[in-house]
Design an enzyme around this catalytic site. Structure first.
Site, PDB file in Angstrom:
ATOM      1  N   CYS A  39      72.943 -13.560   1.202  1.00 13.58           N
ATOM      2  CA  CYS A  39      72.744 -14.938   0.762  1.00 13.58           C
ATOM      3  C   CYS A  39      72.184 -14.945  -0.657  1.00 13.58           C
ATOM      4  CB  CYS A  39      71.798 -15.700   1.672  1.00 13.58           C
ATOM      5  SG  CYS A  39      71.563 -17.397   1.072  1.00 13.58           S
TER       6      CYS A  39
ATOM      7  N   SER B  57      80.065 -18.953   8.125  1.00 15.45           N
ATOM      8  CA  SER B  57      78.715 -19.377   8.509  1.00 15.45           C
ATOM      9  C   SER B  57      78.140 -20.372   7.505  1.00 15.45           C
ATOM     10  CB  SER B  57      77.792 -18.153   8.589  1.00 15.45           C
ATOM     11  OG  SER B  57      76.477 -18.572   8.859  1.00 15.45           O
TER      12      SER B  57
ATOM     13  N   THR C 259      79.129 -15.923  -1.219  1.00 21.76           N
ATOM     14  CA  THR C 259      79.356 -16.606  -2.500  1.00 21.76           C
ATOM     15  C   THR C 259      78.886 -15.760  -3.690  1.00 21.76           C
ATOM     16  OG1 THR C 259      77.207 -17.659  -2.240  1.00 21.76           O
ATOM     17  CG2 THR C 259      79.128 -18.899  -1.500  1.00 21.76           C
TER      18      THR C 259
END
Lengths: 260, 304
Positions: free
Chosen positions: B130, B21, B192
């Site tokens: 996120c 994504s 991440t």
């Protein structure tokens, strides 16, 4: 717009002054389809470090020979690696990218450029002249050896003024002063600038005062070059979010964007 | 030729390769390289209920074998997703994963319900990780919150739920297990890693957001380990994400236990990478005498 991801052969590599590099590459599709303001992403190494390809303006594009030219400022790890490329080696190229300048329904343009920013407007100068548009160029650098794309811009410009900060070549001082002398007479339909924040602010001011239509060629770090990574954001003048330099630009009307 | 087909929560994917994504737009430019219809599934950049503008620049910086991004998820919101993005994504004829997020459980519920109501989406991926949102990663860090958001979304929609988790926890496998217990149909591992680059000239953090999420080949072995360790603790499928830059990286992920793989930032470097990975997995299976990619999922655990 169709984007190509292909190999390009290194035809020649020429050092210009102490910090610039002129690279001629061969790839038919880039040479055929490259338009003013288009850029390419170049990667001339196989491994993951540095990881990202580097963006450069297309300076010349010749559909007949299949060759195109870039002018690069050797400044970081990626550009230093490109400086070591050997003739006939191959690089990967992604492009043409960015929104090309397609509207030439004008009669006179001004180009105010500094340092390697000059590379961004050469193709515009060439294509504008082909269409009978007058091109007034104001080429600037800190010193004579840092004037970039001088010969090409001399070739394509109706008139060219050179300015250096130290006066080694041309006008001794600020190129903005030279532009100002032309703003009313003959005047420009559009004034494009690249390579200097001061110039960008100047063009924005002149645009705001209604003296010209000002356009900025923006340069920024980017990863993908086609709008996926959202890395190359520039603030909208309205304050409502950001444009992407790669996809909405790289050329913007000066009144549309925020410049620091 | 070996079969590349895999199944996640009863939904068949014709191959195990999809974008991660936020790293791939369904644009004309991208279609120059190959059709997204060749992928196993497609996924959007995470949407929230409301439109978001993202973070101030600089938003990205290159790092050794990787990059930090602090984009901050600029997306159009639920209306834009349904009216503009979804019709475009539907045209490719492959299963659609809707990546969603919210600032509260209520937000997660509402955006998930609205997406599910369209009847056009095969999965919902909850972006619980996120690193560029002030509270973004916290969902995947706190067991209770993680359990609660998954359980409540699961109860309110009738399509499978994927939990996208963060590696920024003491044990991602534990969080994968919490997700499974809460009713997740699959987990996506990993988002991440939070990192920082200091501009030594300016003597301050380089990114506008100060920190960013590290992606790229630098994090690949970390992602493989996250998949490997989670595979031992959960039975639901894993979508392996993190630094995949080649077919061999993807095969590693599958051997570690991923049923499918997501490819993110390397699409920026090599626009053909996903197609090359599909072909590379197929060749690997043929060369090694396997009939189906399903035969190698988690195979690295035999000796481990």
């Amino acid at each position: 717009m169709k984007v190509f991801y292909e190999k390009a052969k290194v035809i020649s590599l020429k050092r210009i002054g102490d910090s610039y590099l002129e690279i001629v590459l061969e790839n038919r599709n880039i040479a055929r389809w490259g338009r003013p303001a288009n850029f390419v992403l170049i990667k001339g190494w196989e491994n993951y470090d540095p990881l990202l390809a580097r963006p450069f303006d297309i300076v010349q594009a010749d559909g007949e020979t299949g060759r195109f030219m870039l002018v690069i400022k050797v400044t970081g790890r990626g550009t230093r690696l490109l400086a070591k490329l050997e003739d006939k080696s191959e690089v990967s190229v992604i492009g043409p990218l960015g929104k090309a300048i397609e509207d030439f329904s004008i009669s006179r343009i001004g180009l105010l450029v500094r340092g390697v920013g000059a590379a961004a407007v050469v193709l515009l100068a060439e294509k504008a002249r082909e269409r009978g548009i007058e091109v007034y160029t104001f080429l600037s650098a800190s010193t004579g050896s840092r004037l970039v794309c001088r010969e090409l811009l001399e070739k394509y410009s109706t008139e060219i003024e050179i300015a250096t900060d130290d006066g080694t070549i041309g006008y001794h001082g600020d190129a903005r002063e030279r532009v100002s002398a032309y703003l009313d007479e003959p005047g420009f339909d559009r004034l494009y600038t690249c390579g200097s924040r001061r110039f960008a602010r100047f063009v924005k001011d002149m645009d705001k005062q209604g003296r010209i239509e000002g356009y900025l060629f923006l340069e920024t770090y980017m990863a993908c070059g086609m709008g996926d990574c959202h890395g190359c954001a520039v603030g909208k003048a309205t304050g409502e979010g950001y444009y992407l330099v790669c996809k909405d630009g790289p050329v913007f009307r000066s009144s549309d964007v925020v410049i620091d | 030729m070996a079969s590349l087909e895999v199944e996640i929560a009863g939904i068949r994917l014709k191959n195990p390769v999809m974008p991660a994504s936020g790293a791939y737009e369904y644009s004309e430019e991208r279609k120059s390289f190959f059709s997204p219809g060749e992928l196993g599934a497609i996924i959007n950049k995470t949407i929230f209920l409301e439109k978001r503008i993202g973070n101030p620049p600089p938003r990205i910086v290159e790092t050794p074998c990787g990059m930090l991004n602090a984009i901050g998820i600029p997306t159009g919101g639920i209306e834009d997703f349904i009216e503009t993005q979804l019709p475009k994504m539907e045209s490719f004829g492959v299963p659609i994963i809707a990546s969603v997020a919210g600032n509260s459980i209520e937000d997660f519920l509402e955006v998930s319900e609205r997406v599910a109501e369209t009847g056009k989406v095969s999965f919902i991926e909850l972006n619980l990780s996120c690193p560029n949102l002030s509270e973004g990663i916290e969902w995947a860090r706190d067991r209770k919150q993680l359990f609660s958001v998954i359980e409540r979304v699961k109860a309110s929609v009738d399509i499978p739920i994927i939990a996208k988790l963060s590696p920024m926890v003491s044990d991602v496998a534990e969080m994968a297990a919490v997700s499974e217990d809460a009713g997740a149909d699959a987990v996506a591992l990993i988002n991440t890693y939070k990192g920082m680059v200091i501009d030594i000239e300016e003597k301050k953090p380089l990114l506008g957001n100060l920190t960013g999420g590290l992606s790229g080949p630098a994090i690949h072995p970390l992602a493989v380990y996250a998949v490997f360790s989670s595979y031992r603790k959960i039975k639901i499928p894993i979508i392996g994400i993190g630094g995949i830059a080649s077919w061999s990286n993807a095969v590693e992920m599958i051997l570690a236990g991923a049923t499918a793989v997501g490819i993110g930032m390397y699409n920026f470097v090599n626009p053909m990478v996903m197609k090359e990975v599909i072909e590379g997995i197929s060749n690997y299976l043929d060369d090694n005498g396997f009939n189906s990619v399903k035969e190698i999922v988690g195979l690295a655990h035999r000796l481990g």
